[in-house]
Design an enzyme around this catalytic site. Structure first.
Site, mmCIF file in Angstrom:
data_model
loop_
_atom_site.group_PDB
_atom_site.id
_atom_site.type_symbol
_atom_site.label_atom_id
_atom_site.label_comp_id
_atom_site.label_asym_id
_atom_site.label_seq_id
_atom_site.Cartn_x
_atom_site.Cartn_y
_atom_site.Cartn_z
ATOM 1 N N CYS A 1 0.827 -1.202 0.000
ATOM 2 C CA CYS A 1 0.000 0.000 0.000
ATOM 3 C C CYS A 1 0.864 1.256 0.000
ATOM 4 O O CYS A 1 2.084 1.196 0.031
ATOM 5 C CB CYS A 1 -0.901 0.021 1.237
ATOM 6 S SG CYS A 1 -1.820 -1.518 1.480
ATOM 7 N N SER B 1 12.153 -11.787 -4.739
ATOM 8 C CA SER B 1 13.363 -11.171 -5.284
ATOM 9 C C SER B 1 14.549 -11.493 -4.390
ATOM 10 O O SER B 1 14.390 -11.671 -3.181
ATOM 11 C CB SER B 1 13.151 -9.655 -5.392
ATOM 12 O OG SER B 1 14.208 -9.033 -6.078
#
Length: 646
Positions: free
Chosen positions: A2, A365
């Site tokens: 967010c 990642s």
């Protein structure tokens, strides 16, 4: 994932209206396209944009309050152990009513039960703010490694905060001034280290810290976590290998919690290949993988990524980065970062995120693997440094440096010429300063040669090496290599890698999770003796051993390349006109920051092949683009060229 923002009214400052907090939140729409919300009272205004990942219903709407409305939260991130904490503290048994399945709601009720003592128990990536109307205090919290960004600014009347700087400067009352100290540090690193930002008066909350702000404007900051490099000499190599595998596997499992599709950024290196191998064990459908490539083979790892994709049967997609694609992103990509940024991995990450966004909402990642397992060339260089220091100084600084200067200049990635010259330059320095020297873009004298008198006379500029020496001293590590790894974990990882990782993914409303920053994993590895991490100068020895039965030898034994662009060559040819536009005498002269002749000398030496100045020129190009976007073009100063020096 967010975007959050807010304004706290201090003392007798004016209250914030809904239009302003909505304007601030709207600047973060790319971080949260699924929902938005605001909450105001006479003291504070909070704004929110939501990317739905867990509990996709409206029940996850923010700002979120407790049952009686006395506590309000805006939260950015993911808490991977929120269900465990909910059960551990018996929140439902204690009478708390849950309206959602979100980690956000667990945080509110945890705070009601144990206050800020909850923070060290959180395993995740997060930046959140709690307004406690009972104590009239604002709490702001950032995760251990700075995975999620958190900025703030304070003046006499207001305290402002946001996930990105753009939310803060959306309030036109905030005057934008370029920080000269930040510029000075940027020219050393091509990123801005520490809690400073490129803007004077705007700061970051430090990773692993929380902050409390009172209505009087008093700010208290406390560290709640730190890496402890106290070595446990009872850990054997076999135990270290076994536990490394178990903890990596658990870290990946934790980050598969989602109600949306998850993929992996696959570079072809050991870290991302490990993530694919571990994720493949825990999912029932093929893993989606995404990779970046370049025509210049010294930068291209696509063949290795394809090996891993084929072995694990992934749904694999690739993007080839060209100079024209980079041109199309300049200076656009800086509008997602809000600061000058010279790491050449950012634009490739933007494009691979664009590739992934159509199929997944979350990606894993590999950032953090080199910091935890000792994977950088500078870690290996330290082992060589210890032996090379035994060579008499007159040989090191005389014969060897003269021979190194005879090597032809190359613009290939990490060329032999570059590594030899840089390594020899650090041999007369203490290890933490050598570690800095091996990484810097420009030295102190080189930077000062670029500045105008207005910059050098404005205020004393501290040397950039202070970020490394302070971290090294603070680590308290008995082993030098551990101290160097602490520098990378607390400076390079949060201040460089996490910027690229967060901003370029969130530009596409894509959430990136980084398993190698799991606190259980990093806490264990910090206690492992350095000789096991760098055995016989083999980088990431423990990870390689842990994965030797699951990854092919071509991946386990390959040298680290790392994601970077061939901008040294592009600045001589494909992007030369863009460089001259921004770094030419007329444009440089407008700012009053740099001497045009000094910049021209950097350019001339680079184009003539006398020296590879690709890194400093790329950094300067990005700084000038940022300066035009954010300083010269700010409201009310559109015709003002020279920044007020502070």
């Amino acid at each position: 994932m967010c975007g959050i923002c807010g304004i706290l009214r201090l003392n007798r400052g004016p209250a914030t209206d809904e239009a302003l907090i909505s304007k601030m939140a709207d600047t973060l729409a790319h971080r949260g396209p699924n929902d938005d919300g605001t909450w105001l009272d006479d003291r504070i205004a909070l704004g929110f944009r939501r990317l739905s990942v867990i509990d996709l219903s409206y029940a996850g709407h923010q700002p979120m309050t407790n049952e009686d409305g006395s506590i309000v939260i805006v939260f950015n991130g993911e808490i991977y152990n929120f269900q465990e904490l909910k059960e551990k503290y018996r929140l439902e048994e204690r009478g708390h009513v849950f309206k959602s399945r979100t980690d956000t709601e667990v945080l509110i009720h945890l705070y009601e039960e144990i206050g800020l003592d909850m923070i060290p128990e959180l395993n995740g990536m997060f930046a959140f703010s709690l307004w406690d109307s009972r104590t009239q205090s604002l709490h702001l919290v950032r995760d251990r490694y700075g995975i999620k960004p958190f900025f703030y600014q304070k003046d006499d009347d207001h305290f402002r905060f946001g996930s990105e700087i753009k939310a803060i400067i959306a309030d036109d009352r905030v005057v934008r001034r370029a920080s000269m100290q930040a510029l000075h540090d940027f020219l050393s690193f091509n990123y801005i280290p520490g809690t400073q930002t490129a803007f004077e008066g705007i700061h970051e909350i430090a990773p692993g810290h929380h902050m409390t702000v009172s209505l009087a404007g008093d700010i208290t900051t406390k560290r709640y976590w730190d890496l402890d490099f106290t070595v446990d000499h009872n850990i054997t190599e076999e135990v270290a290998i076994k536990r490394s595998y178990e903890l990596m596997d658990k870290a990946v499992q934790r980050r598969l919690i989602a109600d949306v599709p998850i993929g992996v950024f696959l570079s072809g290196g050991l870290d991302s290949s490990t993530l694919v191998a571990l994720m493949d064990k825990h999912v029932n459908t093929p893993v989606h993988t995404y990779s970046v490539g370049f025509e210049d083979q010294s930068f291209n790892e696509l063949p290795y990524a394809r090996i891993v994709a084929e072995q694990f049967g992934t749904v694999h997609r690739e993007v080839m980065i060209t100079a024209d694609m980079v041109r199309d992103m300049l200076p656009k990509y800086l509008s997602f970062i809000d600061e000058p940024y010279g790491d050449g991995s950012a634009i490739p990450t933007y494009y691979v995120s664009e590739l992934a966004k159509d199929e997944v909402v979350v990606v894993l990642s590999g950032e953090g693997g080199d910091e935890a397992f000792a994977g950088y060339d500078t870690h290996a260089a330290y082992e060589v440094y210890r032996q090379a220091r035994k060579i008499p100084a007159f040989i090191r600084n005389g014969i060897l440096k003269r021979l190194a200067n005879c090597l032809p200049v190359s613009d290939k990635k990490l060329s032999f010429e570059f590594k030899v010259k840089r390594f020899l330059g650090g041999l007369d320095l203490p290890p933490e300063e050598a570690h800095h020297w091996w990484r810097i873009v420009l030295g102190e004298a080189e930077k000062r040669d670029l500045y105008t008198d207005a910059v050098t006379d404005a205020a004393p500029l501290e040397p950039a090496v202070r970020h490394f020496t302070r971290a090294f001293e603070h680590s308290g590590a008995a082993e030098t290599l551990s101290g160097l790894m602490y520098i990378d974990s607390t400076v390079f990882l949060p201040d460089d890698l996490m910027i690229k990782n967060d901003r370029m993914t969130m530009a596409h409303s894509l959430e990136a999770r980084v398993p190698f920053t799991d606190p259980d994993l990093t806490a264990f590895l910090a206690k492992v003796p350095s000789k096991m991490k760098m055995k016989n100068r083999r980088k990431k020895h423990l990870m390689r051993r842990a994965m030797e039965n699951e990854l092919p030898a071509s991946i386990l034994d390959k040298k680290k390349v790392g994601l970077e662009m061939p901008y040294s060559r592009w600045l001589k040819h494909e992007l030369k006109d863009l460089m001259m536009q921004y770094l030419g005498p007329e444009n440089i002269g407008k700012t009053g920051l740099f001497r045009p002749q000094a910049i021209k000398a950097l350019i001339d030496d680079h184009i003539a092949g006398r020296r590879d100045n690709g890194r400093p020129l790329w950094g300067l190009l990005n700084y000038m683009m940022w300066y035009e976007l954010y300083i010269q073009n700010q409201p009310g100063l559109r015709n003002t060229h020279k920044v007020e020096m502070t």
